[in-house]
Design a protein around this motif. Sequence first.
Motif, PDB file in Angstrom:
ATOM      1  N   LEU A 107      -1.791 -17.916 -15.298  1.00 28.75           N
ATOM      2  CA  LEU A 107      -2.016 -18.576 -14.053  1.00 28.75           C
ATOM      3  C   LEU A 107      -0.730 -19.069 -13.505  1.00 28.75           C
ATOM      4  N   VAL A 108       0.229 -19.563 -14.159  1.00 28.92           N
ATOM      5  CA  VAL A 108       1.701 -19.684 -13.546  1.00 28.92           C
ATOM      6  C   VAL A 108       2.249 -18.620 -13.046  1.00 28.92           C
ATOM      7  N   LEU A 109       2.186 -17.503 -13.547  1.00 28.64           N
ATOM      8  CA  LEU A 109       2.516 -16.186 -13.208  1.00 28.64           C
ATOM      9  C   LEU A 109       2.004 -15.908 -11.687  1.00 28.64           C
ATOM     10  N   SER A 110       0.704 -15.996 -11.720  1.00 24.37           N
ATOM     11  CA  SER A 110      -0.064 -15.778 -10.614  1.00 24.37           C
ATOM     12  C   SER A 110       0.283 -16.410  -9.407  1.00 24.37           C
ATOM     13  N   ILE A 111       0.476 -17.807  -9.670  1.00 29.16           N
ATOM     14  CA  ILE A 111       0.841 -18.629  -8.515  1.00 29.16           C
ATOM     15  C   ILE A 111       2.483 -18.070  -8.133  1.00 29.16           C
ATOM     16  N   ILE A 112       3.313 -17.935  -8.953  1.00 30.71           N
ATOM     17  CA  ILE A 112       4.602 -17.528  -8.758  1.00 30.71           C
ATOM     18  C   ILE A 112       4.471 -16.204  -7.861  1.00 30.71           C
ATOM     19  N   GLN A 113       3.508 -15.226  -8.202  1.00 29.13           N
ATOM     20  CA  GLN A 113       3.443 -14.009  -7.552  1.00 29.13           C
ATOM     21  C   GLN A 113       2.980 -14.259  -6.255  1.00 29.13           C
ATOM     22  N   VAL A 114       2.169 -14.747  -6.022  1.00 29.81           N
ATOM     23  CA  VAL A 114       1.277 -15.120  -4.501  1.00 29.81           C
ATOM     24  C   VAL A 114       2.443 -16.066  -3.884  1.00 29.81           C
ATOM     25  N   GLU A 115       3.043 -16.995  -4.339  1.00 32.11           N
ATOM     26  CA  GLU A 115       3.924 -17.907  -3.568  1.00 32.11           C
ATOM     27  C   GLU A 115       5.317 -17.181  -3.343  1.00 32.11           C
ATOM     28  N   SER A 116       5.963 -16.599  -4.177  1.00 32.66           N
ATOM     29  CA  SER A 116       7.314 -16.072  -3.953  1.00 32.66           C
ATOM     30  C   SER A 116       7.549 -14.690  -4.323  1.00 32.66           C
ATOM     31  N   THR A 117       6.569 -13.869  -4.854  1.00 29.99           N
ATOM     32  CA  THR A 117       6.721 -12.552  -5.358  1.00 29.99           C
ATOM     33  C   THR A 117       8.104 -12.534  -6.431  1.00 29.99           C
ATOM     34  N   GLY A 130      12.109 -21.574  -3.750  1.00 31.95           N
ATOM     35  CA  GLY A 130      12.162 -20.974  -5.135  1.00 31.95           C
ATOM     36  C   GLY A 130      10.934 -20.227  -5.515  1.00 31.95           C
ATOM     37  N   LEU A 131      10.860 -20.008  -6.866  1.00 24.05           N
ATOM     38  CA  LEU A 131       9.765 -19.258  -7.486  1.00 24.05           C
ATOM     39  C   LEU A 131       8.378 -19.868  -7.008  1.00 24.05           C
ATOM     40  N   MET A 132       8.242 -21.211  -7.254  1.00 25.88           N
ATOM     41  CA  MET A 132       6.872 -21.893  -7.073  1.00 25.88           C
ATOM     42  C   MET A 132       6.929 -22.589  -5.783  1.00 25.88           C
ATOM     43  N   GLN A 133       7.461 -22.366  -4.993  1.00 25.08           N
ATOM     44  CA  GLN A 133       7.620 -22.716  -3.385  1.00 25.08           C
ATOM     45  C   GLN A 133       7.401 -24.286  -3.355  1.00 25.08           C
ATOM     46  N   ILE A 134       8.395 -25.087  -3.976  1.00 24.00           N
ATOM     47  CA  ILE A 134       8.241 -26.429  -3.903  1.00 24.00           C
ATOM     48  C   ILE A 134       8.946 -27.156  -2.928  1.00 24.00           C
ATOM     49  N   LYS A 135       8.406 -27.717  -2.021  1.00 25.92           N
ATOM     50  CA  LYS A 135       9.019 -28.653  -0.863  1.00 25.92           C
ATOM     51  C   LYS A 135       9.861 -29.683  -1.433  1.00 25.92           C
TER      52      LYS A 135
END
Length: 191
Positions: A107-117, A130-135
């Motif tokens: 799930l973490v990998l999926s979020i990273i892929q969708v958010e930042s590839t 960043g990777l997980m697109q954090i404001k």
Amino acid sequence: MCFACKPGRSWLKQGWRLLISILFISNVFLIFTEFDSILPNEPFLAIDFSHENGVEKFLWERGKEREIEAVQTAIHHFEPKHSLQDCHSLAITIVDLAREYQIDSYLVLSIIQVESTFNREAISPKGAVGLMQIKPSVAKWIAQKSGITSIENKESLYIPELNVKLGILYFKYLMGIFDDSLVTSLEAYNI
């Protein structure tokens, strides 16, 4: 009423917001499914419901090294430009943090892929980084809430270990707010 549809918004704005949320969630689940197809079908975590002194025991069925190897394979599959050493380092970070906060590493990998590839230097139009697109404002809030003191400035959010940790903590927080609803938590993460 859905999370994306708030009173006072025009119907058109609500419709676009809902469509974007649906597309985000669909992408996460598609990536999640793709990870499942390229990696072994063995679960990382199995739950043993035998009770000892009234406490449930959680048993790891699969070794940590095997999970790191699987996550590294997935990262390299989606982002082959990264060296194997970079993929391995990121895999260790993801597995360690996912295990620590009891979130599925796929799930973490999926979020990273969708958010930042998997682009460590990604910046969204809304300022998420960043990777997980954090404001930065969310990162600061989560860090204070969690007792993390290593956020010195916006640039520190580009450090993969810190970014992934903050992203997982934020997602875990959202899961708590939304009664462990994966779909609603994913939708809220993307807003």
